[in-house]
Design an enzyme around this catalytic site. Structure first.
Site, PDB file in Angstrom:
ATOM      1  N   GLU A  20       0.979  -1.242   0.037  1.00  0.00           N
ATOM      2  CA  GLU A  20      -0.079   0.017   0.057  1.00  0.00           C
ATOM      3  C   GLU A  20       0.857   1.196  -0.022  1.00  0.00           C
ATOM      4  OE1 GLU A  20      -3.328   0.354   0.102  1.00  0.00           O
ATOM      5  OE2 GLU A  20      -4.232  -1.521   0.667  1.00  0.00           O
ATOM      6  N   HIS A  60      -3.470  -2.983  -8.277  1.00  0.00           N
ATOM      7  CA  HIS A  60      -4.881  -3.524  -7.944  1.00  0.00           C
ATOM      8  C   HIS A  60      -5.832  -3.490  -9.206  1.00  0.00           C
ATOM      9  CE1 HIS A  60      -7.695  -3.919  -4.244  1.00  0.00           C
ATOM     10  NE2 HIS A  60      -7.938  -5.012  -4.981  1.00  0.00           N
ATOM     11  N   ASP A  93      -6.847   1.618  -8.149  1.00  0.00           N
ATOM     12  CA  ASP A  93      -5.607   1.953  -7.885  1.00  0.00           C
ATOM     13  C   ASP A  93      -4.647   1.036  -8.298  1.00  0.00           C
ATOM     14  OD1 ASP A  93      -7.168  -0.005  -6.052  1.00  0.00           O
ATOM     15  OD2 ASP A  93      -5.382   0.226  -4.635  1.00  0.00           O
TER      16      ASP A  93
HETATM   17 ZN   LIG Z   1      -6.130  -1.658  -3.501  1.00  0.00          ZN
END
Ligand SMILES: [Zn+2]
Length: 277
Positions: A149, A187, A197
């Site tokens: 992330e 993703h 994203d």
């Molecule tokens: Zn994601």
């Protein structure tokens, strides 16, 4: 991108989590680290049990099945890296989300805007970051990938220090697990119908360093029989919704005019990439 929860619900959950934290004066993560350790220990015990629990063939009588442990085996390794943006405002906020059971979401790493890296799940364990996803014929990306992330709200540039830290992390992971360049994806690539994203992500810069593929400077016109749907499928996209797949492709490789139409030059880019996969 992390699934949104109502603020009220989250603050309630955070409040109960905070109550747990206050009982541990030295490390505010002691309570959740304890839960992590207990869960990991349970998995360890499952791995060490002989015969392995719940691995009998259902349709075969027990006396016709035997388990004899081989002396030659290893632990499965991740083969993909999936990049995300958090769609949140700080690393602290993302950590908080990943410490609340109810969110059912996590990632192996968070890379902060300041370049600091927080690991939250052991590389060998399965984090819940991909959700319902497909790439090629892999329909369980959580099992085959590491999730990273990037602390970013989705509408802002990524800082140089953040990208530089990410590249250092990717270099380590690529070497350690022998992950192919083509297997560094986003993703939105694996969940084109649901996710956007990482948005506005410097994929070209990453590909230049060996993380992900990119198209050549000189491109050819594809032959008349060239099928964008087949090309996207060969690259890995789930083309069950072709428009969503084209949009995901453009979000990754074109980054302008993110719509389901492919211009002549975009077709050339797709043709070029298709030959690389
Ligand atoms: Zn994601």
């Amino acid at each position: 991108m992390i699934k949104k929860y109502s603020y009220k619900k989250l603050s309630l959950l955070a409040f109960s989590a905070a109550l747990t934290f206050t009982s541990c004066s030295t490390n505010k993560y002691a309570a959740t680290n304890k839960i992590y350790k207990e869960q990991a220990k349970e998995f360890g015990e499952t791995l060490a049990t002989v015969p392995p629990p719940k691995q009998m063939i259902d349709s075969m009588p027990v006396n016709e099945q035997t388990f004899i442990g081989s002396v030659n085996f290893g632990i499965r390794k991740p083969n993909f890296v999936i990049l995300h943006h958090t769609a949140q405002d700080s690393t602290a906020q993302t950590i908080k989300t990943f410490l609340i059971k109810k969110t059912e979401t996590s990632a192996h790493y968070i890379v902060g805007r300041d370049g600091k890296v927080v690991q939250m799940v052991n590389d060998y364990l399965r984090a819940n970051h991909a959700g319902a996803a497909k790439w090629g014929n892999d329909t369980d990306l959580n099992s085959s990938s590491l999730g990273i992330e990037l602390d970013n709200n989705g509408n802002e540039p990524y800082s140089d220090v953040q990208i530089s830290s990410l590249i250092t992390l990717l270099s380590t992971l690529k070497t350690k697990y022998n992950i192919p360049s083509a297997n560094f994806i986003g993703h939105s690539d694996i969940a084109p119908k649901r996710k956007q994203d990482p948005n506005n992500f410097p994929w070209k810069k990453l590909a230049e360093q060996g993380y992900g593929l990119w198209y050549d400077a000189v491109l050819q016109i594809p032959p008349p029989e060239f099928s964008p749907a087949v090309a996207l499928r060969v690259i890995g996209y789930d083309v069950s919704n072709l428009n969503a797949a084209i949009i995901a492709f453009k979000r990754h490789f074109i980054q302008t005019n993110i719509n389901p139409a492919l211009s002549a030059s975009e077709m050339m880019i797709l043709f070029n990439l298709y030959k690389k996969y």
